[in-house]
Design a protein around this motif. Structure first.
Motif, PDB file in Angstrom:
ATOM      1  N   MET A 103     -17.003 -46.234  21.635  1.00  0.00           N
ATOM      2  CA  MET A 103     -18.275 -46.517  21.019  1.00  0.00           C
ATOM      3  C   MET A 103     -18.061 -47.582  19.957  1.00  0.00           C
ATOM      4  N   GLU A 104     -18.948 -48.522  19.901  1.00  0.00           N
ATOM      5  CA  GLU A 104     -18.800 -49.628  18.966  1.00  0.00           C
ATOM      6  C   GLU A 104     -19.411 -49.281  17.623  1.00  0.00           C
ATOM      7  N   SER A 105     -18.885 -49.840  16.564  1.00  0.00           N
ATOM      8  CA  SER A 105     -19.399 -49.642  15.218  1.00  0.00           C
ATOM      9  C   SER A 105     -20.634 -50.501  14.995  1.00  0.00           C
ATOM     10  N   PRO A 106     -21.618 -50.026  14.234  1.00  0.00           N
ATOM     11  CA  PRO A 106     -22.806 -50.843  13.979  1.00  0.00           C
ATOM     12  C   PRO A 106     -22.489 -52.051  13.115  1.00  0.00           C
ATOM     13  N   TRP A 107     -21.297 -52.106  12.549  1.00  0.00           N
ATOM     14  CA  TRP A 107     -20.929 -53.218  11.690  1.00  0.00           C
ATOM     15  C   TRP A 107     -20.100 -54.286  12.414  1.00  0.00           C
ATOM     16  N   ASP A 108     -19.849 -54.061  13.685  1.00  0.00           N
ATOM     17  CA  ASP A 108     -19.118 -55.070  14.446  1.00  0.00           C
ATOM     18  C   ASP A 108     -19.891 -56.394  14.431  1.00  0.00           C
ATOM     19  N   GLU A 109     -19.145 -57.478  14.448  1.00  0.00           N
ATOM     20  CA  GLU A 109     -19.767 -58.808  14.430  1.00  0.00           C
ATOM     21  C   GLU A 109     -20.561 -59.074  15.702  1.00  0.00           C
ATOM     22  N   THR A 131     -28.153 -50.595  20.737  1.00  0.00           N
ATOM     23  CA  THR A 131     -27.054 -49.724  20.308  1.00  0.00           C
ATOM     24  C   THR A 131     -26.929 -49.759  18.793  1.00  0.00           C
ATOM     25  N   ARG A 132     -27.014 -50.960  18.232  1.00  0.00           N
ATOM     26  CA  ARG A 132     -26.917 -51.101  16.785  1.00  0.00           C
ATOM     27  C   ARG A 132     -28.075 -50.362  16.094  1.00  0.00           C
ATOM     28  N   ASP A 133     -29.262 -50.500  16.608  1.00  0.00           N
ATOM     29  CA  ASP A 133     -30.417 -49.811  16.025  1.00  0.00           C
ATOM     30  C   ASP A 133     -30.272 -48.297  16.122  1.00  0.00           C
ATOM     31  N   ALA A 134     -29.782 -47.819  17.252  1.00  0.00           N
ATOM     32  CA  ALA A 134     -29.593 -46.370  17.440  1.00  0.00           C
ATOM     33  C   ALA A 134     -28.544 -45.836  16.468  1.00  0.00           C
ATOM     34  N   GLU A 135     -27.451 -46.571  16.329  1.00  0.00           N
ATOM     35  CA  GLU A 135     -26.396 -46.151  15.399  1.00  0.00           C
ATOM     36  C   GLU A 135     -26.917 -46.162  13.961  1.00  0.00           C
ATOM     37  N   TRP A 136     -27.652 -47.202  13.625  1.00  0.00           N
ATOM     38  CA  TRP A 136     -28.191 -47.305  12.268  1.00  0.00           C
ATOM     39  C   TRP A 136     -29.160 -46.152  11.993  1.00  0.00           C
ATOM     40  N   THR A 137     -30.000 -45.828  12.937  1.00  0.00           N
ATOM     41  CA  THR A 137     -30.948 -44.724  12.795  1.00  0.00           C
ATOM     42  C   THR A 137     -30.199 -43.404  12.627  1.00  0.00           C
ATOM     43  N   LYS A 138     -29.143 -43.220  13.407  1.00  0.00           N
ATOM     44  CA  LYS A 138     -28.343 -41.989  13.329  1.00  0.00           C
ATOM     45  C   LYS A 138     -27.689 -41.865  11.953  1.00  0.00           C
ATOM     46  N   THR A 142     -29.832 -39.179   5.018  1.00  0.00           N
ATOM     47  CA  THR A 142     -31.069 -38.571   4.514  1.00  0.00           C
ATOM     48  C   THR A 142     -30.938 -37.053   4.498  1.00  0.00           C
ATOM     49  N   ASN A 143     -30.435 -36.487   5.613  1.00  0.00           N
ATOM     50  CA  ASN A 143     -30.262 -35.031   5.692  1.00  0.00           C
ATOM     51  C   ASN A 143     -29.267 -34.532   4.647  1.00  0.00           C
TER      52      ASN A 143
END
Length: 199
Positions: free
Chosen positions: A1-7, A14-21, A27-28
């Motif tokens: 799985m790729e990191s949302p911070w990858d260039e 995928t980036r949006d889903a990771e960021w939302t997660k 938040t929780n």
């Protein structure tokens, strides 16, 4: 799985889903920490108020009454030696009264005379019912109640092992008021005065 911070993320979704997660997890976690901090602050505030407005005054008065009763138990036998008591006063009766008062006061528990917080109990029940949670007993509190029940049972038994009374009656605040009046009367009989502000 790729990191949302990858260039070069493989896809924007995928980036949006990771960021939302990640955002949801933070938040929780923040919400849980806020709830915990709020509960701790409310508990501390409740403890402080109960300690200052209820526990300390009741405990202080009961302690003073017990101390004065013990002092009278020590003082009354000395009265015949010092001649500080009028002739005709039955010292044995005074001593018996002092023993009764001291013994009765020693059996009083804080839970016997502290008023129940019915509002807090009802509030707790409402929250637990709303969440579908059964009210669980604190194991330490349950052990203490069991021990107190055994103490009550033992105190209601004679030396032959038979019950003296059907069930132990715990003292009430009214019983303590009556013992206080008896203690003040006894103190006056031996020419002592208990200042009203002490008890």
């Amino acid at each position: 799985m790729e990191s949302p911070w990858d260039e070069n993320p493989s896809s924007e979704s995928t980036r949006d889903a990771e960021w939302t997660k990640i955002s949801s997890e933070f938040t929780n976690a923040g919400y849980r920490e806020g709830i915990t901090a709020g509960k701790e602050a409310a508990l501390q505030e409740g403890f402080d108020a109960g300690f200052a407005n209820l526990g300390t005054p009741i405990g202080r008065e009961l302690g003073i009454l017990r101390g004065f009763a013990s002092a009278l138990l020590s003082y009354i036998p000395t009265l015949s030696q010092t001649g500080a008591i009028n002739h005709g006063v039955d010292l044995e009766q005074l001593l018996s009264s002092a023993r009764h008062i001291a013994s009765s006061l020693s059996k009083v528990r804080f839970t016997d005379i502290a008023p129940r917080d019915l509002e807090a109990e009802e509030h707790a029940r409402e929250h637990l019912d709303a969440e579908g949670i059964d009210m669980e007993q604190n194991p330490e509190l349950e052990d203490k109640r069991t021990m107190e029940g055994l103490e009550d049972l033992l105190s209601s038994m004679s030396t032959s092992g038979r019950l003296i009374q059907a069930g132990p009656k715990r003292p009430t605040i009214e019983d303590v008021r009556l013992l206080k009046e008896q203690l003040q009367t006894l103190a006056r009989q031996v020419q002592l005065d208990i200042p009203n502000n002490l008890v």
